[in-house]
Design a protein around this motif. Sequence first.
Motif, PDB file in Angstrom:
ATOM      1  N   GLY A 113      70.026  24.032 -12.105  1.00  0.00           N
ATOM      2  CA  GLY A 113      71.049  25.022 -12.390  1.00  0.00           C
ATOM      3  C   GLY A 113      72.395  24.610 -11.812  1.00  0.00           C
ATOM      4  N   ILE A 114      73.464  24.880 -12.554  1.00  0.00           N
ATOM      5  CA  ILE A 114      74.832  24.750 -12.034  1.00  0.00           C
ATOM      6  C   ILE A 114      75.400  26.161 -11.990  1.00  0.00           C
ATOM      7  CG2 ILE A 114      77.115  23.749 -12.341  1.00  0.00           C
ATOM      8  CD1 ILE A 114      75.878  21.510 -13.939  1.00  0.00           C
ATOM      9  N   LEU A 115      75.695  26.643 -10.785  1.00  0.00           N
ATOM     10  CA  LEU A 115      76.078  28.041 -10.572  1.00  0.00           C
ATOM     11  C   LEU A 115      77.520  28.137 -10.089  1.00  0.00           C
ATOM     12  CD1 LEU A 115      75.153  31.085 -10.212  1.00  0.00           C
ATOM     13  CD2 LEU A 115      74.596  30.443  -7.842  1.00  0.00           C
ATOM     14  N   GLY A 116      78.234  29.143 -10.565  1.00  0.00           N
ATOM     15  CA  GLY A 116      79.590  29.357 -10.063  1.00  0.00           C
ATOM     16  C   GLY A 116      80.324  30.421 -10.853  1.00  0.00           C
ATOM     17  N   MET A 117      81.423  30.914 -10.290  1.00  0.00           N
ATOM     18  CA  MET A 117      82.240  31.919 -10.944  1.00  0.00           C
ATOM     19  C   MET A 117      82.892  31.339 -12.192  1.00  0.00           C
ATOM     20  SD  MET A 117      85.607  32.038  -8.436  1.00  0.00           S
ATOM     21  CE  MET A 117      86.651  32.956  -9.578  1.00  0.00           C
ATOM     22  N   GLY A 118      83.389  32.194 -13.059  1.00  0.00           N
ATOM     23  CA  GLY A 118      84.062  31.748 -14.256  1.00  0.00           C
ATOM     24  C   GLY A 118      85.252  30.871 -13.934  1.00  0.00           C
ATOM     25  N   GLY A 119      85.417  29.774 -14.695  1.00  0.00           N
ATOM     26  CA  GLY A 119      86.569  28.907 -14.514  1.00  0.00           C
ATOM     27  C   GLY A 119      86.477  27.915 -13.380  1.00  0.00           C
ATOM     28  N   ILE A 120      85.321  27.825 -12.711  1.00  0.00           N
ATOM     29  CA  ILE A 120      85.180  26.966 -11.539  1.00  0.00           C
ATOM     30  C   ILE A 120      84.902  25.509 -11.909  1.00  0.00           C
ATOM     31  CG2 ILE A 120      82.688  27.216 -11.193  1.00  0.00           C
ATOM     32  CD1 ILE A 120      85.375  27.378  -8.435  1.00  0.00           C
ATOM     33  N   GLY A 121      84.572  25.248 -13.190  1.00  0.00           N
ATOM     34  CA  GLY A 121      84.349  23.869 -13.634  1.00  0.00           C
ATOM     35  C   GLY A 121      82.903  23.512 -13.901  1.00  0.00           C
ATOM     36  N   LYS A 232      73.036  33.859 -10.527  1.00  0.00           N
ATOM     37  CA  LYS A 232      72.058  33.193  -9.669  1.00  0.00           C
ATOM     38  C   LYS A 232      70.648  33.705  -9.915  1.00  0.00           C
ATOM     39  CE  LYS A 232      71.031  32.321  -4.774  1.00  0.00           C
ATOM     40  NZ  LYS A 232      71.480  32.580  -3.381  1.00  0.00           N
ATOM     41  N   HIS A 233      70.510  35.009 -10.161  1.00  0.00           N
ATOM     42  CA  HIS A 233      69.183  35.582 -10.355  1.00  0.00           C
ATOM     43  C   HIS A 233      68.502  35.016 -11.595  1.00  0.00           C
ATOM     44  CE1 HIS A 233      65.992  38.428  -9.639  1.00  0.00           C
ATOM     45  NE2 HIS A 233      66.107  38.935 -10.849  1.00  0.00           N
ATOM     46  N   ILE A 374      76.845  39.454  -5.660  1.00  0.00           N
ATOM     47  CA  ILE A 374      76.761  38.122  -5.050  1.00  0.00           C
ATOM     48  C   ILE A 374      76.089  37.150  -6.023  1.00  0.00           C
ATOM     49  CG2 ILE A 374      75.731  36.783  -3.171  1.00  0.00           C
ATOM     50  CD1 ILE A 374      76.029  39.376  -1.442  1.00  0.00           C
ATOM     51  N   GLU A 375      74.998  37.595  -6.662  1.00  0.00           N
ATOM     52  CA  GLU A 375      74.294  36.762  -7.643  1.00  0.00           C
ATOM     53  C   GLU A 375      75.184  36.390  -8.810  1.00  0.00           C
ATOM     54  OE1 GLU A 375      69.918  38.878  -6.878  1.00  0.00           O
ATOM     55  OE2 GLU A 375      71.036  39.242  -8.723  1.00  0.00           O
ATOM     56  N   ARG A 376      76.077  37.306  -9.189  1.00  0.00           N
ATOM     57  CA  ARG A 376      76.961  37.061 -10.337  1.00  0.00           C
ATOM     58  C   ARG A 376      78.238  36.312  -9.949  1.00  0.00           C
ATOM     59  NH1 ARG A 376      75.280  39.883 -15.025  1.00  0.00           N
ATOM     60  NH2 ARG A 376      73.120  40.487 -14.645  1.00  0.00           N
ATOM     61  N   CYS A 377      78.305  35.839  -8.720  1.00  0.00           N
ATOM     62  CA  CYS A 377      79.453  35.045  -8.227  1.00  0.00           C
ATOM     63  C   CYS A 377      80.747  35.834  -8.245  1.00  0.00           C
ATOM     64  CB  CYS A 377      79.602  33.761  -9.052  1.00  0.00           C
ATOM     65  SG  CYS A 377      78.150  32.707  -9.015  1.00  0.00           S
ATOM     66  N   LEU A 378      80.662  37.158  -8.105  1.00  0.00           N
ATOM     67  CA  LEU A 378      81.845  38.006  -8.023  1.00  0.00           C
ATOM     68  C   LEU A 378      82.237  38.270  -6.567  1.00  0.00           C
ATOM     69  CD1 LEU A 378      80.965  40.528 -10.865  1.00  0.00           C
ATOM     70  CD2 LEU A 378      82.923  38.974 -10.850  1.00  0.00           C
ATOM     71  N   VAL A 379      81.266  38.193  -5.682  1.00  0.00           N
ATOM     72  CA  VAL A 379      81.483  38.437  -4.255  1.00  0.00           C
ATOM     73  C   VAL A 379      80.719  37.372  -3.478  1.00  0.00           C
ATOM     74  CG1 VAL A 379      81.016  40.046  -2.358  1.00  0.00           C
ATOM     75  CG2 VAL A 379      81.821  40.924  -4.544  1.00  0.00           C
ATOM     76  N   THR A 380      81.265  36.970  -2.345  1.00  0.00           N
ATOM     77  CA  THR A 380      80.542  36.076  -1.445  1.00  0.00           C
ATOM     78  C   THR A 380      80.451  36.730  -0.066  1.00  0.00           C
ATOM     79  OG1 THR A 380      82.580  34.929  -0.826  1.00  0.00           O
ATOM     80  CG2 THR A 380      81.318  34.014  -2.659  1.00  0.00           C
ATOM     81  N   VAL A 381      79.594  36.187   0.780  1.00  0.00           N
ATOM     82  CA  VAL A 381      79.436  36.692   2.142  1.00  0.00           C
ATOM     83  C   VAL A 381      79.706  35.540   3.105  1.00  0.00           C
ATOM     84  CG1 VAL A 381      77.884  37.781   3.792  1.00  0.00           C
ATOM     85  CG2 VAL A 381      77.726  38.373   1.363  1.00  0.00           C
ATOM     86  N   SER A 382      80.603  35.764   4.037  1.00  0.00           N
ATOM     87  CA  SER A 382      80.970  34.718   4.996  1.00  0.00           C
ATOM     88  C   SER A 382      79.891  34.545   6.054  1.00  0.00           C
ATOM     89  CB  SER A 382      82.294  35.070   5.679  1.00  0.00           C
ATOM     90  OG  SER A 382      82.110  36.150   6.583  1.00  0.00           O
TER      91      SER A 382
END
Length: 522
Positions: A113-121, A232-233, A374-382
């Motif tokens: 899998g290649i995972l990331g928010m929209g427009g990330i490449g 991600k899910h 978080i799974e949808r790459c809309l939010v991250t956790v530091s």
Amino acid sequence: MLILQMSGIKLVVLHKHLRNKRREDKHEKEKVQRWKNALTQAADLCGEDLKNADNGNEAKFIKKILGEVNKQLYSKYQLDNEHLVGITSRVKVLSNFLDIEKSGSKDVVRMIGILGMGGIGKTTLAKTIYNKFERIFEGRSFLANVREVIAHQPINGLVGLQEQLLNDILKNEGIKVGSVAKGTEMIKKRLPCKRALVIIDDVDDLQQLEEIARARDWFGPGSRIIITTRNKHLLVQVGVDSTYVAEEMDEEEALELFSWHAFKRGYPDQEYLDLSKRVIRYCQGLPLALRVVGSFLIKRTALEWESQLERLERSPHEAITKILRISFDGLPDRIDRSTFLDISCFFIGMDKEYVTQILDGCGFSATLGIPILIERCLVTVSEQNKLMMHDLLRDMGREIVYENADGHPENFSRLWKREDVTDILSDKSGTKKIGGVALDSDLDMTRFSAQAFTNMKKLRLLHLSRVELTGEFKDFPKNLMWLSWHYFPLESMPDDFPMQPKLVVLDLQYNSLKILWKDCKV
């Protein structure tokens, strides 16, 4: 030698053909002559001698020749991919996940899998991997924009993707499946003998993915299946072997990519350097934004650049928002969208458990909703367990609030911008549509009338910092779930401050309190 022998046989056949065709017309003779010339050229080609190659192993020798022919014939499958900045290190990591070197005839099929928010490449990276490795596979297929294709044509779109997969890998152009069920059955039956490289780009629905690549044994040993997604899910549900998380560009990479689009070379004009760096800070390493803004600014004056940057500070570029919003619109439930909007307006940088408690109190089921974001790459956790969000996603969320109110702050569901909040409180123009307000004053202490909140009957989230409210509180909203009032200026809460039976969190940091309430108010 093999070629010469084969050519010799064909030349004998050609000789017989010529003898039998002596009396035929000129056109036929010319045709035969072209055959003869072609076979002669083939016989003169340099090649390898079986006796001196692969220890005389004919099977290995033939396989080697077929592999070379395959490379030459299918170079047409290379995909367009311009301005590949910072791609080498990313391809190296992903190549290790793919483990291509060990994908021999007895190797297992791997799903990555290649995972990331929209427009990330993600798609750019997948195309680069495809171009790098497609020649070493018997079959290959790049299924682009799967989500979009199926969204436009839910049935025919999926059938078309199945047909593309079959035609690409089987090197055919006439396969038709007729229906999704028949397509699924044909993939299961006809592709397990092919060692294939398959890219399934931008997929967000498990059921649709399963009609294309439900199981590893649908493809031949040594095959590699790459799935790009924002979810991600979905990758967990599929059971991928590894997930590569696409990363934002660093400042140097971002400047180079932006320059290719704004100046048609890998570095900016010197007089535009400072302006370019401002754009880089705005884009926050998102390749999509760098391309869009760079393409817009090309051949424009410095004054026009300044004007565009001012625009971007007020509202995000529509072309960027359109791509980012796909993730928001694809959230499974309305309350998940509300959770995202609350976080984008009020809770970025705050403790995850703290925010979860508040939004659970609002009935948003944030215990589930925040992990979905978080799974949808809309939010991250530091690492400090703080909720974080890319600046452009934050701006996109706030723009949605703006659009839903037709640009009228008194109709906003959430108020976060200092100028808007100040105007609403000064004019006492708030309405029952307002569900959240945040105001951090830049002065020592800013004063407003408590009556400014009278019409905000549905207010549930309130954050004030260095703000004093004067006058009566008897008509103050009574459904607060989060009351954060930093630098509270009074020694006790006003006697007429209404009860807040739904209050989940009361945050009065840096206060002047000596006593909270004379009587219980919560």
